[in-house]
Each structure stands twice: as structure tokens, then as C-alpha cells.
Design an enzyme around this catalytic site. Structure first.
Site, short mmCIF file in Angstrom:
data_model
loop_
_atom_site.label_atom_id
_atom_site.label_comp_id
_atom_site.label_asym_id
_atom_site.label_seq_id
_atom_site.Cartn_x
_atom_site.Cartn_y
_atom_site.Cartn_z
N SER A 117 -57.18 16.91 26.04
CA SER A 117 -56.43 16.93 24.78
C SER A 117 -56.82 15.75 23.92
CB SER A 117 -54.93 16.87 25.06
OG SER A 117 -54.56 15.54 25.31
N GLY A 151 -43.23 12.33 19.79
CA GLY A 151 -42.12 11.37 19.91
C GLY A 151 -41.22 11.33 18.69
N ALA A 152 -41.42 12.28 17.76
CA ALA A 152 -40.65 12.28 16.52
C ALA A 152 -39.43 13.18 16.59
CB ALA A 152 -41.54 12.70 15.36
N LEU A 207 -39.64 16.39 17.04
CA LEU A 207 -40.00 17.67 16.41
C LEU A 207 -40.62 18.63 17.43
CD1 LEU A 207 -41.43 16.35 13.02
CD2 LEU A 207 -39.10 17.08 13.54
N SER A 223 -43.06 18.38 19.84
CA SER A 223 -44.50 18.52 20.11
C SER A 223 -44.69 19.12 21.49
CB SER A 223 -45.18 17.16 20.01
OG SER A 223 -44.55 16.23 20.87
N SER A 224 -43.75 18.88 22.41
CA SER A 224 -43.91 19.41 23.77
C SER A 224 -43.75 20.93 23.78
CB SER A 224 -42.93 18.75 24.72
OG SER A 224 -41.61 18.91 24.27
N ASP A 256 -35.93 24.58 21.95
CA ASP A 256 -37.23 24.26 21.34
C ASP A 256 -38.26 25.33 21.64
OD1 ASP A 256 -35.80 21.97 20.84
OD2 ASP A 256 -36.83 20.75 22.33
C1 GLA Z 1 -34.04 18.26 22.79
C2 GLA Z 1 -34.06 19.33 23.88
C3 GLA Z 1 -33.34 20.59 23.43
C4 GLA Z 1 -31.95 20.28 22.86
C5 GLA Z 1 -32.02 19.12 21.87
C6 GLA Z 1 -30.67 18.68 21.42
O1 GLA Z 1 -34.80 18.68 21.70
O2 GLA Z 1 -35.39 19.66 24.21
O3 GLA Z 1 -33.26 21.51 24.50
O4 GLA Z 1 -31.05 20.00 23.91
O5 GLA Z 1 -32.71 18.01 22.39
O6 GLA Z 1 -30.05 19.68 20.68
#
Ligand code: GLA
Length: 399
Positions: free
Chosen positions: A72, A139-140, A142, A144-145, A189
Site C-alpha cells: 500500500s 485518522g480523520a 472518515l 479510511s479503514s 462504516d
Molecule cells: C466509529 C466506528 C463505528 C461507530 C462510530 C461512532 O466510526 O467504526 O462503528 O461506532 O465510531 O458512531
């Protein structure tokens, strides 16, 4: 959001460096912004995120030796293991794998298991080389994972002919995150990254996993979503996230329900009598946040996006005061955006750093961004990254 380079070009170049060949195909998946519904997903509750226009791209090629190799732009050193060994690595020996590689390898591991459950023998699955590149900030807050997980899961699902649904791929991504990486997160996410649609949010019931695509209408209303990445980075595999989750489980147990989703605001008086103040406030955040998600979706449908501003503000106050996951930087970003005329603003994601969002007239974006940068400088905080994001399409094959 404004990309500095094309992740597809980066992934192709990286793949060529690794293998000397061109990839068999490209798959991509986005990060997400959560509009409202924070720390409700692992309480079986409601969330309302959207996929953003920052994506992770996977360039993939096959190999005949049953091994998986990942590389990566986060780390130039490729990691290689036999597909048959993934079962021995995860979850117990995950520490032997460098952290970023646990995401794609964890997805391959979870998919092998999902394949088994679907009656497919994973033994003959084809070996793969994977190159990953991304323009989702790391790490923002948003996700990325989730973007890595969604792109990898989509690529392997197609390559291996598993025929798994988008929801099954989201579940595999979450399993990678929980068991291969060790972060006790919910499924929001991954679902947002898999199911996102242009100009729409995903209203998700995290118990049934029923998802409604809801038009956001931001562009028609002349609104933008302004993100402030405070650059205070967060890590959910350690610390506060797990503690909050444990407090929620404790609260549900005291109230005799299987998850906080089963409580409504009218139950809070009884909750206050039964538990200590900290646990009560954690519970109150989740119960009122679930209600705010339901209200936001109803108001958005009935009256349009300007109607949800007060709910975004109330959500932030609840995270700051009851759930206690905000930071001084996030509070300043939110307050300054509001003072600059935002319709509503709140921190987004797991908290303890990461980003805030503001729903704001497009004509006010530049002024608000300048005011936020100035306020951070005056407070002696690190310079934030301020940019707009647009609701975008979920995971897909790109070529
Ligand atoms: C992170 C976790 C989600 C959720 C949020 C808080 O992004 O990956 O599953 O719990 O925090 O809403």
C-alpha cells in the site's frame, strides 16, 4: 473533496512496481461521514451516514501459488502470507502482522469463512496480489479503514466468484475490524461504504440491517458539508471507544434490555434512578441520539435539509456533555462554523479527535473555513484541514 493525486494511478503504479505486470482489475470503496447517529450502531440503534468522494482503490492480479501479497501507499514493504495460513493468524496471532495489513488480510480471512458458510470450499481459492492506494485521510474519523475493507472485499468477492451480497461484504469488513485489527466497532462504516449513493444518505437500522437510501438534497438547497479534520488522531483499538461501549452494555443490563435500542426517552427517568451518574449519561446520549436520527430522517423528508440543523447541534452537545467524546478542537470547530452561519454542526465518527462537520450555505464556505483556521491558530491548536465532501457512490468495480 479535493484529491491530490488519483488513487487509481497510484494503485496501478504500485502494482506494477510489485509485480512488473498490469492488474486484472480495479475496485474502489469510499470513506464516510456520519450525518447523525453516533455510538448507536453497536447498541442496535439507528445511524444516518453517507459515503464521501474520497476513495480507496485496490488494484488486483491473480497468482498461482495460493498466497496473498498486499502492498500500500501507507507502507512500501509488501506483506505476504499463504491463504491457508490466514486461519492460524487471525485473531490470535494478529500482532505478527503490521497494523495496516490486518485490514486487507483480515478481509480475505473473513471472506474465506463467509465462503465456507455459503458452502464454497476455500481451499482452491486463487492467490492474489493487491496494491492499495487511497485519498481518504487516515485518522480523520472518515473511515479510511472501511474504505480499505470495502474495496478489498468487493475485489475478492468478484475474483473468487463468491456471489456475496453487499451486506455480507459489510459484515466481513466489520469482522476484519473487530477480530483481525482488534477494534470493537459497529457496522455503520462498512454499511455506508458498501451502500452509499450519490446525493443520498443511508438510514440504517443496525439491528435488522434494513437500509433506506434517503435523498439529502444538499446541492438543491445550496448547501455544502464542510469537514474540519482537527488532525488530532484517534485509535479505536484502544482506550475510550471500548470504555464507552462497555458503559452502554452495563446500562442495558441494568435496564434489563438486550441493547439500548430497546429504550425510549420516556425510560430515562427510571434509568436515572437505577444507575450511577456516568453510566446514566452514556445511556442518555444513546437513547436521545437514536431519537434524533429518527427525527432527522423524518424532518429531512418532510421539510428538506435546512430543517435538521438543530438536531445536528443537539447531537454535538450530547456527545460533548453526556458521552464525553469531544475535544477542545472539535468544540471550537463546531462553534466557529455555527458563528459563521452554519445551519448545524457536530463532531462526526467515534470521537477523541478526528473531524467535525458543518451543514452550511455554499456561499459561506470560504469565510467559514478561513475563520476556523484563524480560530485554531489563535487557540494554539495544530492547523486543521478544512474541505467539503459530497455524498457519493459506494463500493464498485472501476475497470
Ligand atoms: C466509529 C466506528 C463505528 C461507530 C462510530 C461512532 O466510526 O467504526 O462503528 O461506532 O465510531 O458512531
Amino acid at each position: 473533496m479535493t484529491a491530490t493525486a488519483s488513487p487509481q494511478t497510484d494503485a496501478r503504479d504500485l502494482f506494477a512496481e510489485l509485480t512488473g505486470a498490469t492488474p486484472a482489475g480495479f475496485w474502489s470503496a469510499p470513506g464516510r461521514v456520519n450525518l447523525i447517529g453516533e455510538h448507536t450502531d453497536y447498541n442496535d440503534g439507528f445511524v444516518f451516514p453517507f459515503a464521501i468522494d474520497g476513495r480507496t482503490v485496490v488494484a488486483l492480479g491473480t497468482r498461482g501459488d495460493g498466497r496473498i501479497r498486499v502492498v500500500s501507499t501507507f507502507d512500501p514493504v509488501p506483506i505476504e502470507v499463504a491463504l491457508a495460513d490466514l486461519d492460524t493468524l487471525f485473531p490470535d496471532r494478529r500482532d505478527e502482522i503490521v497494523e495496516w495489513a490486518r485490514y486487507p488480510l483480515g478481509v480475505a480471512w473473513a471472506l474465506q469463512d463467509a465462503a465456507r458458510a455459503a458452502g464454497v470450499d476455500p481451499a482452491p481459492l486463487t492467490g492474489v496480489d493487491i496494491a492499495l492506494a487511497s485519498d481518504v485521510p487516515v485518522g480523520a474519523g472518515l473511515s479510511s479503514s472501511a474504505a480499505i475493507e470495502g474495496a478489498t472485499a468487493s475485489a475478492l468477492n468478484d475474483l473468487w466468484g463468491l456471489g456475496l451480497t453487499r451486506v455480507a461484504l459489510a459484515r466481513a469488513g466489520r469482522r476484519a475490524e473487530n477480530e483481525a485489527v482488534g477494534a470493537p466497532t459497529g457496522i455503520m462504516d462498512q454499511m455506508a461504504s458498501m451502500l452509499g449513493r450519490p446525493d443520498a444518505g443511508i438510514f440504517l437500522d443496525c439491528r435488522s440491517l434494513d437500509a433506506d437510501v434517503v435523498d439529502l438534497g444538499f446541492a438543491d438547497a445550496g448547501l455544502e458539508v464542510l469537514v474540519v479534520d482537527t488532525r488530532v488522531s484517534h485509535a479505536h483499538a484502544t482506550g475510550g471507544y471500548g470504555e464507552r461501549r462497555a458503559a452502554c452494555e452495563r446500562g442495558a443490563e441494568i435496564m434489563g434490555v438486550s441493547a439500548l435500542r430497546d429504550l425510549v426517552p420516556a425510560d430515562l427517568d427510571r434509568a436515572r434512578e437505577l444507575m450511577d451518574d456516568v453510566t446514566f449519561r452514556r445511556v442518555r446520549h444513546v437513547v436521545t441520539e437514536d431519537q434524533r436520527v429518527l427525527d432527522a430522517v423524518r424532518l429531512l423528508r418532510a421539510e428538506g435539509p435546512r430543517a435538521i440543523g438543530a438536531l445536528l447541534d443537539a447531537s454535538h452537545a450530547s456527545m460533548r456533555d453526556d458521552f464525553e467524546i469531544s475535544t477542545a478542537e472539535l468544540d471550537l470547530a463546531v462553534e466557529t462554523a455555527r458563528a459563521a452561519g452554519a445551519v448545524g454542526a457536530r463532531m462526526t465518527g467515534g470521537g477523541f479527535g478526528g473531524s467535525s462537520i458543518a451543514l452550511i450555505d455554499s456561499t459561506l464556505v470560504d469565510d467559514a473555513a478561513a475563520r476556523i483556521v484563524a480560530a485554531f491558530a489563535e487557540a494554539g491548536f495544530c492547523e486543521p484541514h478544512v474541505f467539503t465532501v459530497h455524498p457519493s457512490e459506494g463500493a464498485r468495480r472501476d475497470g
